[in-house]
Enzyme design. Sequence first.
Site, PDB file in Angstrom:
ATOM      1  N   LYS A  87       0.834  -1.206   0.000  1.00 25.11           N
ATOM      2  CA  LYS A  87       0.000   0.000   0.000  1.00 25.11           C
ATOM      3  C   LYS A  87       0.866   1.252   0.000  1.00 25.11           C
ATOM      4  O   LYS A  87       0.593   2.211  -0.717  1.00 25.11           O
ATOM      5  CB  LYS A  87      -0.849   0.071   1.285  1.00 25.11           C
ATOM      6  CG  LYS A  87      -2.017  -0.851   1.366  1.00 25.11           C
ATOM      7  CD  LYS A  87      -2.782  -0.489   2.658  1.00 25.11           C
ATOM      8  CE  LYS A  87      -3.822  -1.501   3.023  1.00 25.11           C
ATOM      9  NZ  LYS A  87      -4.508  -1.167   4.271  1.00 25.11           N
ATOM     10  N   ASP A 109      -8.316   1.257   4.889  1.00 27.90           N
ATOM     11  CA  ASP A 109      -8.747  -0.098   5.230  1.00 27.90           C
ATOM     12  C   ASP A 109      -9.370  -0.672   3.971  1.00 27.90           C
ATOM     13  O   ASP A 109     -10.235  -0.060   3.349  1.00 27.90           O
ATOM     14  CB  ASP A 109      -9.723  -0.131   6.404  1.00 27.90           C
ATOM     15  CG  ASP A 109      -9.760  -1.527   7.027  1.00 27.90           C
ATOM     16  OD1 ASP A 109      -8.672  -2.033   7.401  1.00 27.90           O
ATOM     17  OD2 ASP A 109     -10.842  -2.132   7.116  1.00 27.90           O
ATOM     18  N   SER A 110      -8.880  -1.842   3.594  1.00 30.22           N
ATOM     19  CA  SER A 110      -9.294  -2.382   2.302  1.00 30.22           C
ATOM     20  C   SER A 110      -9.440  -3.885   2.394  1.00 30.22           C
ATOM     21  O   SER A 110      -9.095  -4.503   3.406  1.00 30.22           O
ATOM     22  CB  SER A 110      -8.281  -1.977   1.231  1.00 30.22           C
ATOM     23  OG  SER A 110      -6.967  -2.151   1.693  1.00 30.22           O
ATOM     24  N   HIS A 123      -9.222   0.124  -6.887  1.00 32.99           N
ATOM     25  CA  HIS A 123     -10.014   0.642  -5.773  1.00 32.99           C
ATOM     26  C   HIS A 123      -9.272   1.765  -5.038  1.00 32.99           C
ATOM     27  O   HIS A 123      -9.830   2.802  -4.728  1.00 32.99           O
ATOM     28  CB  HIS A 123     -10.369  -0.509  -4.812  1.00 32.99           C
ATOM     29  CG  HIS A 123      -9.187  -1.367  -4.407  1.00 32.99           C
ATOM     30  ND1 HIS A 123      -8.266  -1.831  -5.307  1.00 32.99           N
ATOM     31  CD2 HIS A 123      -8.759  -1.812  -3.193  1.00 32.99           C
ATOM     32  CE1 HIS A 123      -7.335  -2.526  -4.673  1.00 32.99           C
ATOM     33  NE2 HIS A 123      -7.614  -2.528  -3.388  1.00 32.99           N
ATOM     34  N   ARG A 124      -7.955   1.551  -4.799  1.00 35.62           N
ATOM     35  CA  ARG A 124      -7.161   2.554  -4.075  1.00 35.62           C
ATOM     36  C   ARG A 124      -6.956   3.807  -4.931  1.00 35.62           C
ATOM     37  O   ARG A 124      -7.061   4.928  -4.444  1.00 35.62           O
ATOM     38  CB  ARG A 124      -5.800   1.930  -3.675  1.00 35.62           C
ATOM     39  CG  ARG A 124      -4.936   2.800  -2.786  1.00 35.62           C
ATOM     40  CD  ARG A 124      -3.855   1.985  -2.092  1.00 35.62           C
ATOM     41  NE  ARG A 124      -4.450   1.006  -1.195  1.00 35.62           N
ATOM     42  CZ  ARG A 124      -4.530  -0.303  -1.475  1.00 35.62           C
ATOM     43  NH1 ARG A 124      -4.004  -0.802  -2.574  1.00 35.62           N
ATOM     44  NH2 ARG A 124      -5.143  -1.116  -0.633  1.00 35.62           N
TER      45      ARG A 124
HETATM   46  O1  LIG Z   1      -3.827  -2.110   8.161  1.00 34.64           O
HETATM   47  P1  LIG Z   1      -2.590  -1.760   7.379  1.00 34.64           P
HETATM   48  O2  LIG Z   1      -1.397  -1.516   8.255  1.00 34.64           O
HETATM   49  O3  LIG Z   1      -2.809  -0.654   6.387  1.00 34.64           O
HETATM   50  O4  LIG Z   1      -2.162  -3.026   6.460  1.00 34.64           O
HETATM   51  P2  LIG Z   1      -3.024  -4.366   6.244  1.00 34.64           P
HETATM   52  O5  LIG Z   1      -2.304  -5.210   5.253  1.00 34.64           O
HETATM   53  O6  LIG Z   1      -3.366  -4.974   7.560  1.00 34.64           O
HETATM   54  O7  LIG Z   1      -4.307  -3.784   5.534  1.00 34.64           O
HETATM   55  P3  LIG Z   1      -5.842  -4.022   5.854  1.00 34.64           P
HETATM   56  O8  LIG Z   1      -6.080  -4.219   7.296  1.00 34.64           O
HETATM   57  O9  LIG Z   1      -6.553  -2.889   5.166  1.00 34.64           O
HETATM   58  O10 LIG Z   1      -6.158  -5.369   5.096  1.00 34.64           O
HETATM   59  C1  LIG Z   1      -6.289  -5.326   3.704  1.00 34.64           C
HETATM   60  C2  LIG Z   1      -5.905  -6.648   3.066  1.00 34.64           C
HETATM   61  O11 LIG Z   1      -6.667  -6.734   1.829  1.00 34.64           O
HETATM   62  C3  LIG Z   1      -5.851  -7.102   0.769  1.00 34.64           C
HETATM   63  N1  LIG Z   1      -5.744  -5.993  -0.197  1.00 34.64           N
HETATM   64  C4  LIG Z   1      -6.097  -4.682  -0.020  1.00 34.64           C
HETATM   65  N2  LIG Z   1      -5.797  -3.956  -1.107  1.00 34.64           N
HETATM   66  C5  LIG Z   1      -5.258  -4.811  -1.991  1.00 34.64           C
HETATM   67  C6  LIG Z   1      -4.725  -4.667  -3.288  1.00 34.64           C
HETATM   68  O12 LIG Z   1      -4.652  -3.488  -3.877  1.00 34.64           O
HETATM   69  N3  LIG Z   1      -4.268  -5.754  -3.900  1.00 34.64           N
HETATM   70  C7  LIG Z   1      -4.298  -6.953  -3.297  1.00 34.64           C
HETATM   71  N4  LIG Z   1      -4.746  -7.187  -2.068  1.00 34.64           N
HETATM   72  C8  LIG Z   1      -5.231  -6.120  -1.409  1.00 34.64           C
HETATM   73  C9  LIG Z   1      -4.484  -7.435   1.338  1.00 34.64           C
HETATM   74  O13 LIG Z   1      -4.448  -8.801   1.634  1.00 34.64           O
HETATM   75  C10 LIG Z   1      -4.450  -6.642   2.613  1.00 34.64           C
HETATM   76  O14 LIG Z   1      -3.608  -7.245   3.572  1.00 34.64           O
HETATM   77 MG   LIG Z   2      -4.599  -4.031   8.858  1.00 28.59          MG
END
Ligand SMILES: O=P(O)(O)OP(=O)(O)OP(=O)(O)OC[C@H]1O[C@@H](n2cnc3c(O)ncnc32)[C@H](O)[C@@H]1O
Ligand SMILES: [Mg+2]
Length: 207
Positions: free
Chosen positions: A14, A70-71, A183-184
């Site tokens: 990210k 959050d994604s 999406h981002r």
């Molecule tokens: O909370 P932060 O520290 O930002 O990092 P995280 O990896 O834990 O992030 P999230 O809680 O938002 O979980 C999102 C998950 O969704 C998936 N994801 C989100 N955006 C994505 C993308 O652009 N491409 C692929 N997978 C994605 C990926 O597995 C992420 O770990």
């Molecule tokens: Mg996270």
Amino acid sequence: MNKTIVLASNNAGKIKEFNALLGDMGIDVKPQNEFNVEEAEETGLSFIENAILKARNACAHTGLPALADDSGIEVDYLNGAPGIYSARFAGEHGNNDANNALLLEKLDGVPELERTARFHCVLAYMRHKDDPTPLVFHGVWEGRILTSTEGQEGFGYDPLFYVPECGCSAASLPKEVKNQISHRGKALKQLVSAFQQQSAAQQGTPF
Ligand SMILES: O=P(O)(O)OP(=O)(O)OP(=O)(O)OC[C@H]1O[C@@H](n2cnc3c(O)ncnc32)[C@H](O)[C@@H]1O
Ligand SMILES: [Mg+2]
């Protein structure tokens, strides 16, 4: 518009995408690990709640404005799972290989037309920890889940996410292309235009 914003994320994939998209705007985003911010507990029941929790946590620890993401991926055949639990689908937080393997297993034998899915990205921007009006933006990217991984770019579920408009997986796209259509990317474009409007309304005072 030169202002430091803390990026409330520990996800290297990210962070790279944010730097590429916001660097050009003259917005300086510094990841929260540069400030030793402890990770927020993601106890919310929606992307929106979790994004706000993360942004508030980073503001509280740094005294600076913060942006959180959050994604996750919503798979129709799994009634929306893994959704907000995407990072820890297979148990261990951030184990992309295990998450992808579990997703393939759960969709084993499911025909192409029933493998529809979408990525969501919710961004929350807070000026300070008590900000009563966080700015929230939401981007969605439609696709479907492949039957095996494809491509080396990106992170997370990208190797399993087929992008119909491109005819390949998200992990096969050059990063500039993913950033434009993901999406981002969509959520960030909304954020940038909100910043620009606000900055114009306040006659140059940045957000
Ligand atoms: O909370 P932060 O520290 O930002 O990092 P995280 O990896 O834990 O992030 P999230 O809680 O938002 O979980 C999102 C998950 O969704 C998936 N994801 C989100 N955006 C994505 C993308 O652009 N491409 C692929 N997978 C994605 C990926 O597995 C992420 O770990
Ligand atoms: Mg996270």
